[in-house]
Design an enzyme around this catalytic site. Structure first.
Site, PDB file in Angstrom:
ATOM      1  N   HIS A  69      27.130  44.372  36.388  1.00  0.00           N
ATOM      2  CA  HIS A  69      28.265  43.997  37.263  1.00  0.00           C
ATOM      3  C   HIS A  69      29.340  43.377  36.373  1.00  0.00           C
ATOM      4  O   HIS A  69      29.205  42.238  35.928  1.00  0.00           O
ATOM      5  CB  HIS A  69      27.817  42.994  38.328  1.00  0.00           C
ATOM      6  N   HIS A  75      33.768  43.099  35.548  1.00  0.00           N
ATOM      7  CA  HIS A  75      35.185  43.378  35.834  1.00  0.00           C
ATOM      8  C   HIS A  75      35.926  43.543  34.512  1.00  0.00           C
ATOM      9  O   HIS A  75      35.949  42.625  33.688  1.00  0.00           O
ATOM     10  CB  HIS A  75      35.814  42.213  36.609  1.00  0.00           C
ATOM     11  N   LEU A  76      36.519  44.714  34.327  1.00  0.00           N
ATOM     12  CA  LEU A  76      37.291  44.960  33.099  1.00  0.00           C
ATOM     13  C   LEU A  76      38.792  44.990  33.349  1.00  0.00           C
ATOM     14  O   LEU A  76      39.569  44.947  32.395  1.00  0.00           O
ATOM     15  CB  LEU A  76      36.875  46.297  32.468  1.00  0.00           C
ATOM     16  N   ARG A  77      39.203  45.099  34.629  1.00  0.00           N
ATOM     17  CA  ARG A  77      40.638  45.219  34.971  1.00  0.00           C
ATOM     18  C   ARG A  77      41.245  46.468  34.329  1.00  0.00           C
ATOM     19  O   ARG A  77      40.567  47.446  34.088  1.00  0.00           O
ATOM     20  CB  ARG A  77      41.427  43.957  34.570  1.00  0.00           C
ATOM     21  N   ASN A 107      37.525  47.021  41.812  1.00  0.00           N
ATOM     22  CA  ASN A 107      38.530  46.302  42.614  1.00  0.00           C
ATOM     23  C   ASN A 107      39.845  46.116  41.847  1.00  0.00           C
ATOM     24  O   ASN A 107      40.332  45.015  41.662  1.00  0.00           O
ATOM     25  CB  ASN A 107      37.985  44.952  43.115  1.00  0.00           C
ATOM     26  N   LYS A 111      30.610  50.584  45.838  1.00  0.00           N
ATOM     27  CA  LYS A 111      30.690  49.142  46.055  1.00  0.00           C
ATOM     28  C   LYS A 111      31.187  48.814  47.454  1.00  0.00           C
ATOM     29  O   LYS A 111      32.221  49.317  47.880  1.00  0.00           O
ATOM     30  CB  LYS A 111      31.655  48.559  45.023  1.00  0.00           C
ATOM     31  N   HIS A 170      28.778  43.130  47.891  1.00  0.00           N
ATOM     32  CA  HIS A 170      29.256  41.742  47.825  1.00  0.00           C
ATOM     33  C   HIS A 170      28.809  41.080  49.118  1.00  0.00           C
ATOM     34  O   HIS A 170      29.370  41.346  50.178  1.00  0.00           O
ATOM     35  CB  HIS A 170      30.780  41.678  47.666  1.00  0.00           C
ATOM     36  N   HIS A 180      25.276  39.489  42.477  1.00  0.00           N
ATOM     37  CA  HIS A 180      25.515  38.070  42.184  1.00  0.00           C
ATOM     38  C   HIS A 180      24.967  37.146  43.268  1.00  0.00           C
ATOM     39  O   HIS A 180      25.698  36.390  43.897  1.00  0.00           O
ATOM     40  CB  HIS A 180      26.997  37.779  41.916  1.00  0.00           C
ATOM     41  N   LEU A 195      33.400  33.590  43.181  1.00  0.00           N
ATOM     42  CA  LEU A 195      32.824  33.977  44.469  1.00  0.00           C
ATOM     43  C   LEU A 195      31.658  34.930  44.255  1.00  0.00           C
ATOM     44  O   LEU A 195      31.801  35.870  43.460  1.00  0.00           O
ATOM     45  CB  LEU A 195      33.888  34.648  45.352  1.00  0.00           C
ATOM     46  N   ASP A 224      29.141  39.543  36.297  1.00  0.00           N
ATOM     47  CA  ASP A 224      30.340  39.303  37.106  1.00  0.00           C
ATOM     48  C   ASP A 224      31.414  38.624  36.270  1.00  0.00           C
ATOM     49  O   ASP A 224      32.216  37.855  36.797  1.00  0.00           O
ATOM     50  CB  ASP A 224      30.018  38.478  38.364  1.00  0.00           C
ATOM     51  N   HIS A 226      40.675  36.314  34.564  1.00  0.00           N
ATOM     52  CA  HIS A 226      42.002  36.063  35.138  1.00  0.00           C
ATOM     53  C   HIS A 226      42.750  35.259  34.079  1.00  0.00           C
ATOM     54  O   HIS A 226      42.142  34.401  33.423  1.00  0.00           O
ATOM     55  CB  HIS A 226      41.911  35.209  36.406  1.00  0.00           C
ATOM     56  N   ALA A 240      39.372  33.422  41.853  1.00  0.00           N
ATOM     57  CA  ALA A 240      37.926  33.282  41.665  1.00  0.00           C
ATOM     58  C   ALA A 240      37.480  34.134  40.483  1.00  0.00           C
ATOM     59  O   ALA A 240      37.858  35.296  40.379  1.00  0.00           O
ATOM     60  CB  ALA A 240      37.204  33.746  42.923  1.00  0.00           C
TER      61      ALA A 240
HETATM   62  O1  DOR Z   1      34.478  35.391  41.248  1.00  0.00           O
HETATM   63  C1  DOR Z   1      34.723  36.554  41.528  1.00  0.00           C
HETATM   64  N1  DOR Z   1      35.688  37.247  40.883  1.00  0.00           N
HETATM   65  N2  DOR Z   1      34.031  37.135  42.503  1.00  0.00           N
HETATM   66  C2  DOR Z   1      34.340  38.356  42.956  1.00  0.00           C
HETATM   67  O2  DOR Z   1      33.695  38.804  43.851  1.00  0.00           O
HETATM   68  C3  DOR Z   1      35.501  39.091  42.425  1.00  0.00           C
HETATM   69  C4  DOR Z   1      35.819  38.660  41.069  1.00  0.00           C
HETATM   70  C5  DOR Z   1      37.176  39.135  40.614  1.00  0.00           C
HETATM   71  O3  DOR Z   1      37.486  40.320  40.764  1.00  0.00           O
HETATM   72  O4  DOR Z   1      37.922  38.336  40.071  1.00  0.00           O
HETATM   73 ZN    ZN Z   2      32.404  40.789  40.845  1.00  0.00          ZN
END
Ligand code: DOR
Ligand code: ZN
Length: 346
Positions: free
Chosen positions: A14, A16-18, A42, A100, A137, A175, A220, A248, A252, A264
């Site tokens: 799990h 996130h690479l953006r 996302n 997802k 989620h 998560h 989150l 996860d 940011h 988050a």
């Molecule tokens: O903390 C989190 N950040 N929880 C998530 O479910 C999404 C993620 C994000 O994309 O920043």
């Molecule tokens: Zn996530």
């Protein structure tokens, strides 16, 4: 005496690479240690179709520095308009490894998620038929439910009914942050797995809120009270095949974390393996770290485990950068608040 630990190369189930400058900045942090990762869809706009996933995968591979090897495992973002035939084609091609489910409004960029589960029934039935996992989620979005209860309420009111309605659907509870999540996953049978993040093994809600608000610990699902953290530690270090690593890691830029309405996400890609070695050693479970990071995940996803390795050695306190300087802005690396002595070699 040098203590050395050699593991099958880990995967992150799990991540996130953006996109764009952020992707370019954070991808090496994961690819340095991990062979593969399940890539969260996302983005804005989200990765909804097979064509979206194909294009995003190409952008990830283009952002990979020369000489690094990394396989992104692509995921489709489930919307009420998702076409079951597109999902089936994406899975059959080998491009997509999961879908997802974000309940609409649950977290970052979840506005296109699911409100009415009847509208995604045909997709879920198709997924059950072809064995494609649904990554969930697991938080309700009802504002009347306390944020610390949203996972437990989701399990009872959404996840369990959903699984009963779709027999054979393979589900990853992502998560998990509660004892209830651990218990439900453990008793859920072969079609159920659960990922656990690095940071939820280390922090509880006091870390976020006591002695001043710490935005870099806010994610989150939000970290819960200590008893839940201990249940997660027990599950992760147990060797039980249902539990595997999903960091996860969610970058940011600092300006959006240190903000009146902070985003988050904890960014742990840089130091996850060192932190996990520390946690597993504390639990006298170093011999079970490989199951958590490198074996249980591929087994659930029905993929071969990696054949190459990663070696950690114990020595002086590890120093990692406080921030990763991306072209999108600085991203603060998760600070466990204690010294860590496990170095990843190479
Ligand atoms: O903390 C989190 N950040 N929880 C998530 O479910 C999404 C993620 C994000 O994309 O920043
Ligand atoms: Zn996530």
């Amino acid at each position: 005496m040098t203590q050395t630990l050699t593991l099958r190369r880990p995967d992150d189930w799990h991540l996130h690479l953006r996109d764009g400058a952020m992707l370019k900045g954070v991808l090496p942090e994961t690819a340095r240690h991990f062979a593969r990762a399940i890539i969260m869809p996302n983005l804005v706009p989200p990765v909804v179709t097979m064509a979206d996933a194909k294009a995003y995968r190409a952008r990830i591979l283009a952002a990979l520095p020369q000489g690094m090897v990394f396989e992104p495992l692509m995921v489709l973002y489930l919307t009420e308009g998702t076409d079951p035939a597109d999902v089936a084609a994406a899975a059959a091609s080998g491009l997509v490894k999961a879908v997802k489910l974000y309940p609409a409004g649950a977290t970052t960029n979840s506005a296109s998620g699911v409100r009415d589960f009847d509208k995604v029934r045909a997709v879920l039935d198709k997924m059950a038929e072809i064995g494609l996992p649904l990554c969930v989620h697991g938080e309700v979005t009802d504002s009347s439910v306390d944020i610390f209860d949203r996972e437990a309420v989701f399990i009872d009111t959404v996840l369990d009914p959903l699984r009963r309605k779709t027999p054979g659907l393979r589900v990853v509870m992502e998560h998990i942050t509660t004892r209830q999540g651990v218990d439900y996953a453990r008793d859920g049978g072969d079609d159920l797995g659960a990922t656990i993040t690095t940071h939820h093994l280390i922090i509880n809600r006091n870390h976020i809120l006591a002695g001043g608000i710490k935005p870099h610990y806010y994610c989150l699902p939000v970290a819960k009270r200590e008893a839940h953290r201990l249940a997660l530690r027990e599950a992760a270090t147990s060797g039980d095949a249902r539990f595997f690593l999903g960091t996860d890691s969610a970058p940011h830029v600092d300006a959006l974390k240190e903000h009146a309405c902070g985003c988050a996400g904890c960014f742990t890609a840089t130091n996850t393996m060192a932190l996990l070695a520390h946690v597993f050693e504390e639990e006298a479970a170093l011999d079970r770290l490989e199951a958590f990071t490198s074996s249980n995940g591929p087994a659930f996803y029905r993929l071969p485990a990696n054949t190459n390795t990663l070696t950690l050695t114990k020595g002086d306190a590890v120093r990692w950068p406080a921030k990763i300087l991306t072209e999108a802005g600085p991203v603060t690396v998760f600070d466990p608040g204690f010294p860590v002595h496990w170095h990843v070699e190479g």
